[in-house]
Design an enzyme around this catalytic site. Structure first.
Site, mmCIF file in Angstrom:
data_model
loop_
_atom_site.group_PDB
_atom_site.id
_atom_site.type_symbol
_atom_site.label_atom_id
_atom_site.label_comp_id
_atom_site.label_asym_id
_atom_site.label_seq_id
_atom_site.Cartn_x
_atom_site.Cartn_y
_atom_site.Cartn_z
ATOM 1 N N ASP A 12 0.843 -1.197 0.000
ATOM 2 C CA ASP A 12 0.000 0.000 0.000
ATOM 3 C C ASP A 12 0.879 1.248 0.000
ATOM 4 O OD1 ASP A 12 -1.783 2.043 0.569
ATOM 5 O OD2 ASP A 12 -2.605 1.083 2.361
ATOM 6 N N GLY A 34 -9.851 3.541 -5.919
ATOM 7 C CA GLY A 34 -8.486 3.060 -6.111
ATOM 8 C C GLY A 34 -7.469 3.718 -5.198
ATOM 9 N N ASP A 36 -6.314 6.690 -5.339
ATOM 10 C CA ASP A 36 -6.759 8.053 -5.018
ATOM 11 C C ASP A 36 -7.597 8.047 -3.733
ATOM 12 O OD1 ASP A 36 -7.295 10.757 -5.330
ATOM 13 O OD2 ASP A 36 -8.628 10.512 -7.054
ATOM 14 N N TYR A 123 -8.738 3.110 -15.030
ATOM 15 C CA TYR A 123 -8.523 3.660 -16.377
ATOM 16 C C TYR A 123 -8.098 2.607 -17.400
ATOM 17 C CZ TYR A 123 -9.164 8.521 -14.790
ATOM 18 O OH TYR A 123 -9.675 9.709 -14.308
HETATM 19 N N1 AR6 Z 1 -1.408 1.504 -3.040
HETATM 20 C C1 AR6 Z 1 -0.763 1.252 -4.197
HETATM 21 N N2 AR6 Z 1 -1.397 0.975 -5.356
HETATM 22 C C2 AR6 Z 1 -2.750 0.931 -5.311
HETATM 23 C C3 AR6 Z 1 -3.496 1.163 -4.134
HETATM 24 C C4 AR6 Z 1 -2.757 1.474 -2.952
HETATM 25 N N3 AR6 Z 1 -3.361 1.727 -1.796
HETATM 26 N N4 AR6 Z 1 -4.816 1.037 -4.443
HETATM 27 C C5 AR6 Z 1 -4.892 0.719 -5.745
HETATM 28 N N5 AR6 Z 1 -3.654 0.628 -6.271
HETATM 29 P P1 AR6 Z 1 -6.414 3.154 -9.920
HETATM 30 P P2 AR6 Z 1 -6.192 4.700 -12.439
HETATM 31 C C6 AR6 Z 1 -3.234 0.327 -7.652
HETATM 32 O O1 AR6 Z 1 -7.706 2.600 -10.328
HETATM 33 O O2 AR6 Z 1 -6.311 3.465 -13.234
HETATM 34 C C7 AR6 Z 1 -9.708 6.784 -9.250
HETATM 35 O O3 AR6 Z 1 -11.080 6.689 -8.985
HETATM 36 C C8 AR6 Z 1 -4.208 -0.431 -8.542
HETATM 37 O O4 AR6 Z 1 -4.176 -1.809 -8.250
HETATM 38 O O5 AR6 Z 1 -6.232 3.615 -8.536
HETATM 39 O O6 AR6 Z 1 -5.123 5.689 -12.798
HETATM 40 C C9 AR6 Z 1 -9.270 8.188 -9.622
HETATM 41 O O7 AR6 Z 1 -10.014 9.172 -8.924
HETATM 42 C C10 AR6 Z 1 -3.620 -0.121 -9.913
HETATM 43 O O8 AR6 Z 1 -2.509 -0.980 -10.170
HETATM 44 O O9 AR6 Z 1 -6.003 4.439 -10.859
HETATM 45 C C11 AR6 Z 1 -9.529 8.230 -11.092
HETATM 46 O O10 AR6 Z 1 -10.881 8.534 -11.363
HETATM 47 C C12 AR6 Z 1 -3.078 1.298 -9.754
HETATM 48 O O11 AR6 Z 1 -3.028 1.546 -8.334
HETATM 49 C C13 AR6 Z 1 -9.212 6.838 -11.535
HETATM 50 O O12 AR6 Z 1 -9.409 6.011 -10.404
HETATM 51 C C14 AR6 Z 1 -3.923 2.371 -10.409
HETATM 52 O O13 AR6 Z 1 -5.315 2.050 -10.259
HETATM 53 C C15 AR6 Z 1 -7.790 6.686 -11.972
HETATM 54 O O14 AR6 Z 1 -7.605 5.397 -12.507
#
Ligand code: AR6
Length: 169
Positions: A12, A34, A36, A123
């Protein structure tokens, strides 16, 4: 390889006590799911208040805030591309995310920066392609800049870790 300046961490990103963690945000910078959502929950409501004053962010660009209750001192918010099949400039936008975050880190003198796998969640950017871009951009930047000294690729799952290991090999 990379003079030991690139690391992989599986877990994390909100737990990392680095100078800055990168947030895979959306254009509003007002939170979401996610990584964020995890960052906003861990940082507390002050982060949202600070983000409100930023006026959003364009795809591929990056903006800096404090880390508030996070162990990281700062958060660099960037907006990755939504995957639309690969012919909508996604690769260039994703590369720009990494470059612009690293430019902020260098300008501020940050020693350590941690990136999530931007765009590979909600995304839907294909994991292997995204990690190859991330590794290329970070390597190129580190080759040309002494700061940041250390970059961590944070993998939330084993498949992402495997993709980074392959891209770095
Ligand atoms: N620590 C590290 N990596 C993480 C964590 C964490 N706590 N949680 C998720 N991931 P995403 P995107 C990983 O969906 O695709 C949001 O709603 C996850 O497994 O977080 O850029 C924003 O507000 C994946 O590998 O981001 C935007 O609307 C990576 O982080 C949208 O999602 C990115 O997944 C952005 O989408």
């Amino acid at each position: 390889m990379n003079g030991g300046r690139i690391e992989i961490f599986e877990g994390d990103i909100t737990k990392l006590a680095v100078d800055a963690i990168v947030n895979a945000a959306n254009r509003t910078l007002l939170g979401g799911g996610g990584v964020d959502g995890a960052i906003h929950r861990a940082a507390g409501k002050e982060l949202l208040e600070e983000c409100r004053a930023l006026g959003g962010c364009r795809d591929g660009e990056a903006k800096l805030t404090r880390g508030w209750r996070l162990p990281a001192k700062y958060v660099i918010h960037t907006v990755g591309p939504v995957w639309r099949g690969g012919n909508a400039g996604e690769a260039e936008t994703l590369a720009a995310c990494y470059r612009n975050c690293l430019a902020i880190a260098a300008k501020r003198g940050f020693e350590s920066v941690a990136f999530p796998a931007i765009s590979t969640g909600v995304y839907r950017y294909p994991r292997e392609e995204a990690t190859a871009i991330a590794v290329r951009e970070v390597r190129d930047f580190l080759a040309a800049n002494a700061v940041p000294a250390r970059v961590v690729f944070v993998c939330f799952d084993a498949r992402t870790r495997a993709a980074y290991e392959a891209a770095l090999a």
